[in-house]
Design a protein around this motif. Sequence first.
Motif, PDB file in Angstrom:
ATOM      1  N   ALA A   1       0.626  -1.434  -0.326  1.00 53.88           N
ATOM      2  CA  ALA A   1      -0.220  -0.375   0.355  1.00 53.88           C
ATOM      3  C   ALA A   1       1.264   1.106   0.255  1.00 53.88           C
ATOM      4  CB  ALA A   1      -0.905   0.128   1.300  1.00 53.88           C
ATOM      5  N   VAL A   2       1.834   1.544   0.826  1.00 53.91           N
ATOM      6  CA  VAL A   2       2.868   2.412   0.984  1.00 53.91           C
ATOM      7  C   VAL A   2       3.676   2.803  -0.080  1.00 53.91           C
ATOM      8  CG1 VAL A   2       5.055   3.272   2.455  1.00 53.91           C
ATOM      9  CG2 VAL A   2       2.662   1.911   3.600  1.00 53.91           C
ATOM     10  N   ALA A   3       3.903   1.803  -0.794  1.00 61.89           N
ATOM     11  CA  ALA A   3       4.747   1.691  -2.394  1.00 61.89           C
ATOM     12  C   ALA A   3       3.965   1.340  -2.799  1.00 61.89           C
ATOM     13  CB  ALA A   3       5.261   0.002  -2.536  1.00 61.89           C
ATOM     14  N   LEU A   4       3.065   1.841  -3.035  1.00 61.41           N
ATOM     15  CA  LEU A   4       1.799   2.502  -4.343  1.00 61.41           C
ATOM     16  C   LEU A   4       1.620   3.399  -3.983  1.00 61.41           C
ATOM     17  CD1 LEU A   4      -1.139  -0.469  -4.524  1.00 61.41           C
ATOM     18  CD2 LEU A   4       0.888   0.265  -6.326  1.00 61.41           C
ATOM     19  N   ARG A   5       1.385   3.656  -2.805  1.00 63.56           N
ATOM     20  CA  ARG A   5       1.352   5.508  -2.964  1.00 63.56           C
ATOM     21  C   ARG A   5       3.007   6.104  -3.461  1.00 63.56           C
ATOM     22  NH1 ARG A   5      -0.446   4.529   1.376  1.00 63.56           N
ATOM     23  NH2 ARG A   5       0.839   5.787   3.572  1.00 63.56           N
ATOM     24  N   ARG A   6       4.077   5.642  -3.178  1.00 61.70           N
ATOM     25  CA  ARG A   6       4.339   6.844  -3.934  1.00 61.70           C
ATOM     26  C   ARG A   6       5.044   6.649  -4.782  1.00 61.70           C
ATOM     27  NH1 ARG A   6       9.287   3.092   0.733  1.00 61.70           N
ATOM     28  NH2 ARG A   6       8.468   4.590   2.655  1.00 61.70           N
ATOM     29  N   ASP A   7       4.608   5.361  -5.362  1.00 66.83           N
ATOM     30  CA  ASP A   7       4.816   4.823  -6.837  1.00 66.83           C
ATOM     31  C   ASP A   7       3.984   6.095  -7.559  1.00 66.83           C
ATOM     32  OD1 ASP A   7       5.892   3.118  -9.335  1.00 66.83           O
ATOM     33  OD2 ASP A   7       3.778   2.502 -10.070  1.00 66.83           O
ATOM     34  N   VAL A   8       2.448   6.047  -7.119  1.00 70.60           N
ATOM     35  CA  VAL A   8       1.747   7.449  -7.780  1.00 70.60           C
ATOM     36  C   VAL A   8       2.580   8.309  -8.203  1.00 70.60           C
ATOM     37  CG1 VAL A   8      -0.126   8.639  -7.981  1.00 70.60           C
ATOM     38  CG2 VAL A   8      -0.320   6.134  -7.526  1.00 70.60           C
ATOM     39  N   ALA A   9       3.253   8.916  -6.208  1.00 65.17           N
ATOM     40  CA  ALA A   9       3.182  10.012  -5.878  1.00 65.17           C
ATOM     41  C   ALA A   9       4.747  10.543  -6.963  1.00 65.17           C
ATOM     42  CB  ALA A   9       3.745  10.167  -4.770  1.00 65.17           C
TER      43      ALA A   9
ATOM     44  N   LEU B   1       4.189  -0.412 -10.334  1.00 66.34           N
ATOM     45  CA  LEU B   1       4.107  -0.923  -9.296  1.00 66.34           C
ATOM     46  C   LEU B   1       2.797  -2.105  -9.272  1.00 66.34           C
ATOM     47  CD1 LEU B   1       5.320  -2.663  -6.918  1.00 66.34           C
ATOM     48  CD2 LEU B   1       3.563  -1.128  -5.357  1.00 66.34           C
ATOM     49  N   GLY B   2       1.893  -1.395 -10.285  1.00 64.48           N
ATOM     50  CA  GLY B   2       0.640  -2.593 -10.096  1.00 64.48           C
ATOM     51  C   GLY B   2       0.915  -3.247 -11.606  1.00 64.48           C
ATOM     52  N   ASP B   3       1.850  -4.179 -12.274  1.00 63.82           N
ATOM     53  CA  ASP B   3       2.564  -5.224 -12.632  1.00 63.82           C
ATOM     54  C   ASP B   3       3.721  -5.792 -11.523  1.00 63.82           C
ATOM     55  OD1 ASP B   3       0.920  -4.267 -15.295  1.00 63.82           O
ATOM     56  OD2 ASP B   3       2.588  -3.586 -15.673  1.00 63.82           O
ATOM     57  N   TRP B   4       3.818  -5.291 -11.416  1.00 64.56           N
ATOM     58  CA  TRP B   4       4.527  -6.198  -9.774  1.00 64.56           C
ATOM     59  C   TRP B   4       4.401  -6.282  -8.538  1.00 64.56           C
ATOM     60  CZ3 TRP B   4       8.246  -7.899 -13.343  1.00 64.56           C
ATOM     61  CH2 TRP B   4       8.713  -7.298 -14.497  1.00 64.56           C
ATOM     62  N   LEU B   5       2.788  -6.496  -7.702  1.00 65.00           N
ATOM     63  CA  LEU B   5       2.670  -6.861  -6.729  1.00 65.00           C
ATOM     64  C   LEU B   5       3.214  -8.072  -6.350  1.00 65.00           C
ATOM     65  CD1 LEU B   5      -0.510  -4.774  -6.408  1.00 65.00           C
ATOM     66  CD2 LEU B   5       1.422  -4.288  -5.389  1.00 65.00           C
ATOM     67  N   HIS B   6       2.578  -8.564  -7.059  1.00 61.17           N
ATOM     68  CA  HIS B   6       3.355 -10.391  -6.612  1.00 61.17           C
ATOM     69  C   HIS B   6       4.535 -10.484  -6.251  1.00 61.17           C
ATOM     70  CE1 HIS B   6       5.062  -9.701 -10.980  1.00 61.17           C
ATOM     71  NE2 HIS B   6       5.703 -11.257 -10.747  1.00 61.17           N
ATOM     72  N   LEU B   7       5.315  -9.055  -6.223  1.00 63.92           N
ATOM     73  CA  LEU B   7       6.768  -9.606  -6.254  1.00 63.92           C
ATOM     74  C   LEU B   7       7.436  -9.542  -4.658  1.00 63.92           C
ATOM     75  CD1 LEU B   7       9.131  -7.221  -8.193  1.00 63.92           C
ATOM     76  CD2 LEU B   7       8.243  -9.315  -8.470  1.00 63.92           C
ATOM     77  N   GLU B   8       6.593  -9.253  -4.010  1.00 65.15           N
ATOM     78  CA  GLU B   8       6.282  -8.859  -3.028  1.00 65.15           C
ATOM     79  C   GLU B   8       6.124  -9.826  -1.784  1.00 65.15           C
ATOM     80  OE1 GLU B   8       4.215  -5.494   0.646  1.00 65.15           O
ATOM     81  OE2 GLU B   8       3.087  -6.856  -0.422  1.00 65.15           O
ATOM     82  N   GLU B   9       4.764 -10.958  -2.052  1.00 61.96           N
ATOM     83  CA  GLU B   9       5.032 -11.751  -1.864  1.00 61.96           C
ATOM     84  C   GLU B   9       6.035 -13.149  -2.234  1.00 61.96           C
ATOM     85  OE1 GLU B   9       1.830 -16.080  -2.460  1.00 61.96           O
ATOM     86  OE2 GLU B   9       0.935 -13.679  -2.486  1.00 61.96           O
ATOM     87  N   GLU B  10       6.632 -12.746  -3.936  1.00 63.22           N
ATOM     88  CA  GLU B  10       7.617 -13.642  -4.109  1.00 63.22           C
ATOM     89  C   GLU B  10       9.320 -13.169  -3.501  1.00 63.22           C
ATOM     90  OE1 GLU B  10      10.405 -13.764  -8.434  1.00 63.22           O
ATOM     91  OE2 GLU B  10       8.135 -14.092  -8.075  1.00 63.22           O
ATOM     92  N   MET B  11       9.136 -12.539  -3.291  1.00 63.85           N
ATOM     93  CA  MET B  11      10.390 -11.830  -1.965  1.00 63.85           C
ATOM     94  C   MET B  11      10.471 -12.370  -0.446  1.00 63.85           C
ATOM     95  SD  MET B  11      11.591  -7.482  -3.149  1.00 63.85           S
ATOM     96  CE  MET B  11      12.554  -7.933  -1.920  1.00 63.85           C
ATOM     97  N   ARG B  12       9.118 -12.073   0.434  1.00 60.96           N
ATOM     98  CA  ARG B  12       9.163 -12.832   1.260  1.00 60.96           C
ATOM     99  C   ARG B  12       9.227 -14.444   1.082  1.00 60.96           C
ATOM    100  NH1 ARG B  12       8.733  -9.360   5.166  1.00 60.96           N
ATOM    101  NH2 ARG B  12       7.382  -7.658   5.028  1.00 60.96           N
ATOM    102  N   GLU B  13       8.554 -15.506  -0.238  1.00 60.92           N
ATOM    103  CA  GLU B  13       8.864 -17.197   0.190  1.00 60.92           C
ATOM    104  C   GLU B  13       9.943 -17.430  -0.491  1.00 60.92           C
ATOM    105  OE1 GLU B  13       6.335 -17.466  -3.499  1.00 60.92           O
ATOM    106  OE2 GLU B  13       4.031 -17.597  -1.513  1.00 60.92           O
ATOM    107  N   GLU B  14      11.052 -16.452  -0.619  1.00 53.97           N
ATOM    108  CA  GLU B  14      12.423 -16.643  -1.334  1.00 53.97           C
ATOM    109  C   GLU B  14      13.118 -15.876  -0.555  1.00 53.97           C
ATOM    110  OE1 GLU B  14      13.654 -18.365  -4.026  1.00 53.97           O
ATOM    111  OE2 GLU B  14      12.054 -19.149  -4.692  1.00 53.97           O
TER     112      GLU B  14
END
Length: 190
Positions: free
Chosen positions: A127-135, A141-154
């Motif tokens: 949520a914070v990253a999306l706000r920063r991305d828009v600002a 980031l919209g196309d890359w939101l899955h990366l947050e979960e991927e990073m946590r898993e990996e």
Amino acid sequence: MSRPPADTDDGGVPPVWLVTGIPGAGKSTVARALAETAPRGVHIEGDQLQRLIVSGDVPPSPEHDEEAERQIELNVRHQCLLAASFRQAGFEVVVDYVVTSMARLDLYRALLPAVPLRLVVLAPGSAVALRRDVARGKQVLGDWLHLEEEMREELEGAGLWLDNRALSVDETVTRILGRAREATLEEYLL
């Protein structure tokens, strides 16, 4: 903000920092600020290296395009070549790039084999990253939101994970420096 010289290894040569996170996490801003605190600091921004390709550039894609993956690996190789060169000249190096898998982190380890590597994962939340991305007007980031979960898993458990959602850049850098040992990947701890 400045600080005393970083703790070093093998005869006073400093480690390499790798700052990562999803788009909008603050990687480039924090990495530059971290490098600026060193008496001799260098910031290597992976995205800038990608922009060196002026013809035939295939940017990263969520579909893991083969040519994009090849260019990402080329980018990482050049980051490590630059890091090793600056490090040998006595500079503290801070690299920033999106690193979402253990395989990618292992590539850095392989390309910097005898270099103490410190990993910092900025994790302000999507949520914070999306706000920063828009600002900042990028809105990637919209196309890359899955990366947050991927990073946590990996990557969870590797390096220093820092929730920087409510921290200023200076506060983030202060926390990173205060927790440098946590950022040092296990195989490099003495």
